[in-house]
Design an enzyme around this catalytic site. Structure first.
Site, mmCIF file in Angstrom:
data_model
loop_
_atom_site.group_PDB
_atom_site.id
_atom_site.type_symbol
_atom_site.label_atom_id
_atom_site.label_comp_id
_atom_site.label_asym_id
_atom_site.label_seq_id
_atom_site.Cartn_x
_atom_site.Cartn_y
_atom_site.Cartn_z
ATOM 1 N N HIS A 278 37.513 4.467 85.063
ATOM 2 C CA HIS A 278 37.211 5.918 85.097
ATOM 3 C C HIS A 278 36.666 6.670 83.632
ATOM 4 O O HIS A 278 36.363 7.512 83.641
ATOM 5 C CB HIS A 278 38.419 6.751 85.570
ATOM 6 C CG HIS A 278 39.496 6.824 84.256
ATOM 7 N ND1 HIS A 278 40.376 5.934 83.878
ATOM 8 C CD2 HIS A 278 39.779 7.829 83.600
ATOM 9 C CE1 HIS A 278 41.112 6.317 83.121
ATOM 10 N NE2 HIS A 278 40.872 7.588 82.498
HETATM 11 C C1 UD1 Z 1 41.329 12.896 81.924
HETATM 12 C C2 UD1 Z 1 41.351 12.734 80.536
HETATM 13 C C3 UD1 Z 1 41.431 11.252 80.169
HETATM 14 C C4 UD1 Z 1 42.586 10.486 81.186
HETATM 15 C C5 UD1 Z 1 42.201 10.851 82.884
HETATM 16 C C6 UD1 Z 1 43.400 10.395 83.397
HETATM 17 C C7 UD1 Z 1 40.342 14.367 78.979
HETATM 18 C C8 UD1 Z 1 39.129 14.714 77.843
HETATM 19 N N1 UD1 Z 1 40.209 12.986 79.884
HETATM 20 O O1 UD1 Z 1 40.018 12.647 82.274
HETATM 21 O O2 UD1 Z 1 42.044 10.992 78.798
HETATM 22 O O3 UD1 Z 1 42.391 9.208 81.098
HETATM 23 O O4 UD1 Z 1 42.006 12.408 82.764
HETATM 24 O O5 UD1 Z 1 42.988 10.656 84.870
HETATM 25 O O6 UD1 Z 1 41.251 15.203 79.191
HETATM 26 N N2 UD1 Z 1 38.695 15.727 89.362
HETATM 27 C C9 UD1 Z 1 39.133 15.695 90.769
HETATM 28 N N3 UD1 Z 1 40.299 16.156 91.068
HETATM 29 C C10 UD1 Z 1 41.291 16.531 89.991
HETATM 30 C C11 UD1 Z 1 40.867 16.223 88.630
HETATM 31 C C12 UD1 Z 1 39.543 15.781 88.491
HETATM 32 O O7 UD1 Z 1 38.144 15.895 91.720
HETATM 33 O O8 UD1 Z 1 42.540 16.688 90.345
HETATM 34 C C13 UD1 Z 1 37.225 15.323 89.141
HETATM 35 C C14 UD1 Z 1 36.121 16.594 88.802
HETATM 36 O O9 UD1 Z 1 35.346 16.357 89.654
HETATM 37 C C15 UD1 Z 1 36.212 16.577 87.245
HETATM 38 C C16 UD1 Z 1 36.348 14.899 87.064
HETATM 39 O O10 UD1 Z 1 37.338 14.364 87.989
HETATM 40 O O11 UD1 Z 1 35.095 16.944 86.801
HETATM 41 C C17 UD1 Z 1 37.062 14.505 85.740
HETATM 42 O O12 UD1 Z 1 38.010 15.323 85.503
HETATM 43 P P1 UD1 Z 1 38.639 15.562 84.121
HETATM 44 O O13 UD1 Z 1 39.889 16.181 83.925
HETATM 45 O O14 UD1 Z 1 37.401 16.459 83.352
HETATM 46 O O15 UD1 Z 1 38.581 14.372 83.124
HETATM 47 P P2 UD1 Z 1 39.206 12.914 83.761
HETATM 48 O O16 UD1 Z 1 37.919 12.157 83.667
HETATM 49 O O17 UD1 Z 1 40.026 13.112 85.006
#
Ligand code: UD1
Length: 353
Positions: free
Chosen positions: A201
């Site tokens: 991811h």
């Molecule tokens: C975040 C952390 C990363 C960790 C990961 C674990 C940061 C910078 N990154 O990355 O270190 O390894 O979490 O999972 O904080 N989304 C959903 N549902 C959710 C959450 C996210 O659909 O419940 C989607 C959204 O489109 C979002 C994308 O996933 O834009 C990324 O989510 P985000 O919280 O920005 O970062 P992660 O890639 O999850």
């Protein structure tokens, strides 16, 4: 110390905070739990709260997704009034996600002491958002709880006072130790056996569709050697949906709950990942781990654990899988203080402040 406020936001925070909440509870200190809402899907958040038996958050900031600046700023804006209301003596932040750094920044301006759990880890790769978050959170923290010796060394090199650094071990392993019996009892009927377990991811692997396609092509090749189970993070799912991925022995699933994922990890012949925490869990479990990254902020998993960095070399990835299947997988030992009692050590330190 009368009141500790915990800030959590994303999936990897939950398994770190759960044992600390439990350990501090035993010492009778008042606790407040704030969920920033960085992760909000049921299978990225609620399921973990349930399985880890965490209390309902006292506040959910509901920040959701956004760019790094938006997400970090939203956490800051929404956390500040909560801290002014609860007036904690100490705020504990966990790991390296955007919620961690945002909370540390707000506390430092309000002159509220901060404790960083999982301090001192460094990949020395500033293109990783998490590396920026780690450096800033550590710099602003008053108590730095490190999981391993390298953490202490990095902090000392950066000029952090020795008295602030406490090597307590790995709190994420506390959760693993506690729920390992449940994972062993958790049926994995319906999943292939033998299996390779995959999670990918990181933005560097999935945000560029060429990179992601190359990884998926390599996995399809590997699936001819061993069936693959790949619970897909929402970030990765969005990208895959753009071009599709179909292979009969590569099974793409929604994200799994903690216990179910652990059940697959202990039964996996090999794990292929770019996660930080999974490098540690596989080392604890003695399962060979191939990390699709050029570097790691968790070097003990490579020096004494079961982890091998394969970078973006897909030939090396396939060769290492073959080597595991030939019975030549990397053996390792469990790092010191990864024993299930790290949170207890944190609670003891807080009690004596
Ligand atoms: C975040 C952390 C990363 C960790 C990961 C674990 C940061 C910078 N990154 O990355 O270190 O390894 O979490 O999972 O904080 N989304 C959903 N549902 C959710 C959450 C996210 O659909 O419940 C989607 C959204 O489109 C979002 C994308 O996933 O834009 C990324 O989510 P985000 O919280 O920005 O970062 P992660 O890639 O999850």
């Amino acid at each position: 110390m009368k009141q500790v406020l915990h800030v959590v936001g994303a999936r990897p925070n939950f398994m770190k905070a759960a044992p600390v909440l439990r350990a501090i509870e035993r010492h009778g200190i008042r606790q407040t739990l704030v969920h920033t809402g960085q992760h909000y899907d049921r299978n990225m958040s609620d399921v973990f709260f349930n399985q880890l038996e965490m209390p309902e958050p006292d506040a959910n900031l509901g920040v959701g997704s956004g760019s790094h600046a938006q997400q970090t700023a939203e956490v800051m804006c929404r956390l500040e009034p909560v801290l002014l209301e609860y007036k904690p003596d100490l705020v504990l932040v966990y790991g390296d996600v955007n919620s961690t750094v945002a909370a540390a920044l707000v506390c430092s301006k309000l002159l509220i002491p901060v404790g960083h759990v999982e301090a001192g880890l460094r990949s020395f790769d500033l293109t990783m958002p998490e590396e920026v978050n780690r450096i800033v959170a550590d710099r602003l923290s008053d108590l730095l709880f490190t999981p391993s010796e390298d953490g202490d060394a990095h902090l000392l090199q950066e000029g952090i006072a020795k008295e602030k650094i406490h090597r307590v071990g790995n709190v994420m392993i506390d959760s693993l130790v506690r729920l390992l019996p449940a994972a062993k009892n958790c049926s994995t009927n319906g999943f292939p056996q033998p299996l390779a377990l995959v999670t990918i991811h990181r933005p560097s692997n999935v945000d560029n569709s060429e990179n992601l396609k190359k990884i998926l092509d390599a996995l399809i090749g590997i699936s001819h050697l061993i069936e693959i189970v790949f619970p897909v993070h929402p970030r990765t799912r969005q990208r895959i949906n753009g071009f599709g991925c179909h292979a009969s022995r590569l099974h793409l699933l929604d994200p799994l709950p903690y216990i179910e994922f652990l059940a697959l990890q202990i039964r996996a012949a090999v794990v292929i990942t770019d996660s930080g925490g999974i490098q540690e869990e596989t080392t604890y479990l003695g399962v060979p781990c191939l990390t699709v990254r050029e570097n790691t902020e968790r070097p003990v998993t490579v020096t004494i654990g079961t982890n091998i960095l394969v970078g973006d070399d897909k030939k090396k990835l396939t060769a290492e899988v073959k080597s595991v299947l030939d019975g030549k997988g990397k053996k390792g030992v469990i790092p010191p203080l990864w024993d299930g009692n790290a949170a207890e050590r944190i609670a003891d330190i807080l009690c004596h402040l």
